[in-house]
Write a protein that holds these residues in place. Structure first.
Motif, PDB file in Angstrom:
ATOM      1  N   ASN A 220      20.084   6.963 -46.707  1.00  0.00           N
ATOM      2  CA  ASN A 220      21.803   6.460 -46.593  1.00  0.00           C
ATOM      3  C   ASN A 220      22.017   4.963 -46.689  1.00  0.00           C
ATOM      4  OD1 ASN A 220      23.255   9.094 -46.589  1.00  0.00           O
ATOM      5  ND2 ASN A 220      22.019   9.691 -44.615  1.00  0.00           N
ATOM      6  N   THR A 458      29.164  11.843 -42.623  1.00  0.00           N
ATOM      7  CA  THR A 458      29.323  12.967 -41.806  1.00  0.00           C
ATOM      8  C   THR A 458      28.805  14.249 -42.202  1.00  0.00           C
ATOM      9  OG1 THR A 458      31.444  13.709 -42.884  1.00  0.00           O
ATOM     10  CG2 THR A 458      31.713  12.471 -41.118  1.00  0.00           C
ATOM     11  N   LYS A 459      28.223  15.185 -41.444  1.00  0.00           N
ATOM     12  CA  LYS A 459      27.627  16.416 -41.905  1.00  0.00           C
ATOM     13  C   LYS A 459      28.570  17.129 -42.932  1.00  0.00           C
ATOM     14  CE  LYS A 459      24.775  19.998 -40.133  1.00  0.00           C
ATOM     15  NZ  LYS A 459      25.226  21.072 -41.189  1.00  0.00           N
ATOM     16  N   THR A 462      27.899  15.545 -46.122  1.00  0.00           N
ATOM     17  CA  THR A 462      26.408  15.813 -46.621  1.00  0.00           C
ATOM     18  C   THR A 462      26.357  17.450 -47.363  1.00  0.00           C
ATOM     19  OG1 THR A 462      25.483  16.200 -44.579  1.00  0.00           O
ATOM     20  CG2 THR A 462      25.337  14.077 -45.791  1.00  0.00           C
ATOM     21  N   ASP A 463      26.898  18.227 -46.552  1.00  0.00           N
ATOM     22  CA  ASP A 463      26.847  19.715 -46.786  1.00  0.00           C
ATOM     23  C   ASP A 463      27.818  19.902 -48.182  1.00  0.00           C
ATOM     24  OD1 ASP A 463      25.499  20.220 -44.504  1.00  0.00           O
ATOM     25  OD2 ASP A 463      27.185  21.170 -43.396  1.00  0.00           O
ATOM     26  N   LYS A 466      25.306  18.486 -50.938  1.00  0.00           N
ATOM     27  CA  LYS A 466      24.303  19.772 -50.760  1.00  0.00           C
ATOM     28  C   LYS A 466      24.627  20.913 -51.847  1.00  0.00           C
ATOM     29  CE  LYS A 466      20.985  22.463 -48.104  1.00  0.00           C
ATOM     30  NZ  LYS A 466      20.519  22.971 -46.766  1.00  0.00           N
ATOM     31  N   ASP A 472      19.014  18.352 -50.560  1.00  0.00           N
ATOM     32  CA  ASP A 472      19.105  17.925 -49.373  1.00  0.00           C
ATOM     33  C   ASP A 472      19.380  16.489 -49.363  1.00  0.00           C
ATOM     34  OD1 ASP A 472      18.790  20.612 -48.243  1.00  0.00           O
ATOM     35  OD2 ASP A 472      16.661  20.447 -48.602  1.00  0.00           O
ATOM     36  N   GLU A 475      20.413  12.985 -43.702  1.00  0.00           N
ATOM     37  CA  GLU A 475      21.573  13.016 -42.772  1.00  0.00           C
ATOM     38  C   GLU A 475      21.315  11.828 -41.672  1.00  0.00           C
ATOM     39  OE1 GLU A 475      21.837  16.940 -41.319  1.00  0.00           O
ATOM     40  OE2 GLU A 475      22.087  17.830 -43.015  1.00  0.00           O
ATOM     41  N   SER A 476      20.321  11.338 -41.660  1.00  0.00           N
ATOM     42  CA  SER A 476      20.101  10.066 -40.508  1.00  0.00           C
ATOM     43  C   SER A 476      20.802   9.047 -41.063  1.00  0.00           C
ATOM     44  CB  SER A 476      18.480  10.129 -40.268  1.00  0.00           C
ATOM     45  OG  SER A 476      17.955   9.643 -41.403  1.00  0.00           O
TER      46      SER A 476
END
Length: 788
Positions: A220, A458-459, A462-463, A466, A472, A475-476
């Motif tokens: 990222n 944000t999650k 990324t979701d 995905k 995948d 996420e960090s």
């Protein structure tokens, strides 16, 4: 200790007078920069600088004449007319300058401004910098030239490589360059050892492919120019309103009752905004300007699109000009809030009860502050604060505009959140003629973030990625700009790539940034023109020349359209109209896709197939990003389409689903031992790091950029006269000094000084950043001044 030196004039070059010294407090030997390099523009000898009276009006015929001169110097008349007739028109070229939105009804006289013309002249200039140019100049000799000179050498015409140990750039084949990048990335022990920077001029299509490639690669590390400008706006607005973008539309300016303009100079940075302010004035809006410097464009404006703009005295813009001390905006806002709370009839109680949380805590915090103390901190008169609060009390439709004068401080996020407090108190969110208006700089800086150029996704983001692409994503958090510079300096990053931009002059702590870039094994730059960052090379360095906004994008024999998002969340197309200046240029999407293919190989994305038609890229965007459904179909609307914006409708995507009143800190004092607060600013012949010329006519500066604007009382206390030459210094862990700056008396509050960037950037410490947003605090740097 050497602070001031010169070298002999050679040929047509102007003599320089500049040195920068960094000295560690622990007594290490001082580091003296290579003479001239850290003077990011050479300073002409003292007698080349001319200081004149400021004009009393902005834009008008003088602006038209200056723009005409600039573009005709860069290209023949037929080419200039072709470009300008299409600039910012429907199915035309989106200006590569600022992100101010286009009106639905476009002017047939010309829907552009002086600095937009300068941007076009720079990008579409007739001159080319090709193989012969780079045979003539070594990298070291190019470092000794000014940023202005570098930008005037023409469009880059072929891919270039600086091999390890070589003193110059030389041509390289495209496939060889792509394979070199791919092989290097695949050899890294971990993806986080690579950093991928992005400029705000990049198209949506290129930005989306870039972030998709980088996340499939596994990191990222996507710092961008937002980290250095409006990151504080995004953080503050997201925390309080649930969306990191402004809530107003262009039409709202015609319905506003009060317009607040904080820390902003539209006459230079986004001149077309002045037309919107002129319309607001016709509709009886009150305009309150809050800015330390008296800026001509916020005083009087002559609209060159109208006959009146050529023959009249112009339109008065500011009804009240509050020359606040640097970074005392929270103190002023708290004073206004206290005054409004005196009479509850001034508040929108119904809106507060139904749509907000935290109101009682805000009241309790304000009770801890003395009104007189707050006003004293601002440096303003009590009469002006009371008058402006009266106008706010009597109004229901308030627009608050701001730019980097608010976002580049340690307490920058507090600045933004306190503005939101004022608007929530008045119910001035989610209604016509009211709301937040962060005025962005680069033409697609907001679009890049929408496309996923962000080091802290944000999650939810990324979701979605995905689900759309069956991998995948990391996420960090990745590195922002400041963290990336630190990581390169610590040998944690060995690869740096820039999709556009000019990081070195834009970043703080110039010497440390230069050293960081030079520590990389490979640096890669996708650019239209030569710039300063190309000269801070890694062991190996590549320059990959790309098409500009004005060029036709031809893929498979078909003209392509790129898209951008303006400052108010409208997505629209940009259609290049010029034949590219060199057959060796590639588009940004094609370059990114080719690097991705060379790095990732035959994964589940057909990278080369995507660029055969940019509709393919937009189909992927529609699949992955909310608000872009049916992207290609909606793009057929010549006015573009508006992205979802909850705050615009009075809907807040916060955890509580309510807008949040917040408790914000007053500005911190500058460190003990510093006498002045310095802010860095642009000249009128400048857009971000691009230097169009050596003048700043709206401030009366001609022929030079190494100046310091000072209050005359401060000059007297320092024993300084107009045009004295001084040294500026500070001590934030390291002692930093720049010398050779000419003193200019100016209307600025006592204790405050202003200098141009990038010339004064060496005084901005890398670690001096805004809380939460990590934006460099370039607008509130402690300095001392000494006559040389």
């Amino acid at each position: 200790m050497l602070l001031f030196s010169s070298r002999k004039k050679e040929g047509n070059e102007k003599p320089w007078k500049y040195s920068i010294i960094y000295k560690e407090d622990v007594g290490n030997k001082p580091i003296i920069s290579p003479q001239g390099f850290l003077s990011l523009s050479p300073m002409p000898a003292h007698n080349h600088l001319h200081i004149k009276d400021k004009p009393k009006v902005s834009v008008g015929p003088t602006s038209v004449a200056n723009a005409s001169r600039m573009i005709l110097k860069a290209m023949p008349p037929w080419k200039a007319l072709k470009l300008l007739s299409r600039l910012n028109q429907k199915k035309g070229i989106d200006c590569p300058g600022c992100a101010w939105p286009d009106p639905e009804k476009r002017s047939k006289v010309g829907e552009f401004c002086e600095n937009g013309v300068k941007a076009i002249a720079e990008e579409a200039q007739h001159k080319l910098a090709g193989e012969a140019f780079f045979k003539q100049y070594t990298i070291e000799s190019l470092r000794k030239q000014s940023d202005y000179w570098l930008g005037q050498q023409g469009r880059l015409s072929q891919p270039l490589i600086k091999k390890e140990g070589s003193p110059r750039y030389e041509p390289i084949e495209w496939n060889e360059a792509f394979n070199l990048i791919g092989d290097h990335l695949k050899s890294l022990p971990h993806p986080d050892e690579a950093v991928f920077y992005t400029s705000g001029r990049t198209s949506n299509e290129a930005a989306f492919l870039y972030q998709l490639f980088v996340r499939k690669f596994g990191t990222n590390n996507l710092p961008d120019c937002s980290n250095m400008c409006h990151e504080s706006s995004g953080v503050g607005l997201t925390e309080t309103l649930g969306i990191g973008k402004g809530s107003v539309t262009l039409e709202d300016f015609e319905h506003a009752e009060v317009i607040l303009i904080f820390g902003q100079n539209p006459g230079t940075n986004h001149p077309r905004m002045l037309s919107s302010l002129e319309k607001a004035k016709r509709n009886d809006a009150k305009i309150i300007v809050i800015n330390p410097l008296k800026e001509v464009a916020l005083m009087k404006f002559k609209n060159p699109q109208k006959i009146k703009g050529w023959i009249s005295k112009g339109t008065d813009i500011a009804d009240l000009y509050l020359q606040i001390k640097i970074n005392q905006d929270v103190a002023l806002l708290k004073a206004w809030l206290k005054l409004l709370l005196v009479d509850e009839r001034c508040l929108d109680r119904k809106f507060i009860a139904a749509n907000t949380e935290g109101f009682e805590a805000l009241k309790a915090d304000l009770e801890q502050h003395s009104l007189d103390d707050l006003i004293s901190q601002t440096g303003l008169s009590k009469e002006d604060v009371l008058l402006s609060s009266h106008w706010l009390a009597a109004s229901k439709k308030i627009i608050a505009c701001w730019a980097m004068g608010l976002t580049q401080h340690v307490n920058a996020v507090d600045n933004i959140r306190e503005i939101v407090n004022l608007l929530l108190l008045k119910g001035s969110i989610g209604k016509k003629g009211a709301g937040t208006c962060p005025v962005r700089g680069h033409s697609n800086v907001q679009g890049d973030r929408t496309m996923g150029i962000w080091e802290r996704p944000t999650k939810a983001w990324t979701d979605k990625l995905k689900d759309a692409f069956n991998f995948d994503p990391p996420e960090s958090p990745g590195y922002n700009v400041v963290e990336a510079i630190e990581a390169m300096n610590q040998d944690k990053v060995k690869f740096f790539m820039a999709l556009g931009g000019n990081l070195l002059p834009a970043a703080p702590d110039t010497l440390l940034t230069e050293q960081a870039l030079k520590k990389c094994d490979l640096t890669v730059h996708i650019s239209t023109k030569l710039n300063r960052t190309h000269l801070a090379t890694g062991k190996t360095s590549l320059i990959l020349p790309c098409l500009g906004r004005t060029d036709k994008h031809i893929q498979n024999g078909k003209e392509q359209v790129v898209t951008v998002e303006n400052s108010m969340g409208v997505v629209h197309g940009s259609h290049g109209s010029l034949t590219p200046p060199s057959k060796h240029l590639k588009s940004e999407p094609e370059i990114v896709a080719s690097i991705a293919a060379a790095t990732l190989g035959n994964d589940d994305i057909n990278w080369s197939g995507l660029i055969e038609d940019y509709d393919n890229i937009r189909d992927l965007i529609a699949k992955a990003i909310q608000g872009f459904e049916n992207y290609n179909e909606r793009l057929k609307n010549d006015n573009g389409f508006e992205l979802p914006n909850g705050a615009r409708k009075g809907e807040f995507n916060t955890p509580s689903k309510k807008a949040v009143f917040s408790i914000n800190q007053l500005a911190e004092s500058i460190p003990e031992g510093h006498k002045y607060v310095m802010m860095t600013i642009r000249s009128h012949d400048q857009f971000n790091t691009t230097i169009y010329g050596m003048d700043d006519r709206y401030r009366g500066i001609f022929g030079g950029r190494n100046v310091v604007f000072m209050n005359e009382s401060d000059m007297k206390s320092e024993g300084l006269d107009k045009e004295d030459v001084v040294e500026l210094s500070n001590h934030y862990g390291l002692e930093r000094k720049v010398a050779g700056f000419t003193v200019v008396p100016y209307e600025i509050p006592q204790g405050c000084v202003a200098t141009y960037f990038p010339e004064a950037n060496p005084l901005v410490p890398l670690h001096l950043t805004a809380r939460k947003s990590h934006t460099p605090a370039s607008k509130s740097v402690g300095v001392n001044i000494r006559k040389l």
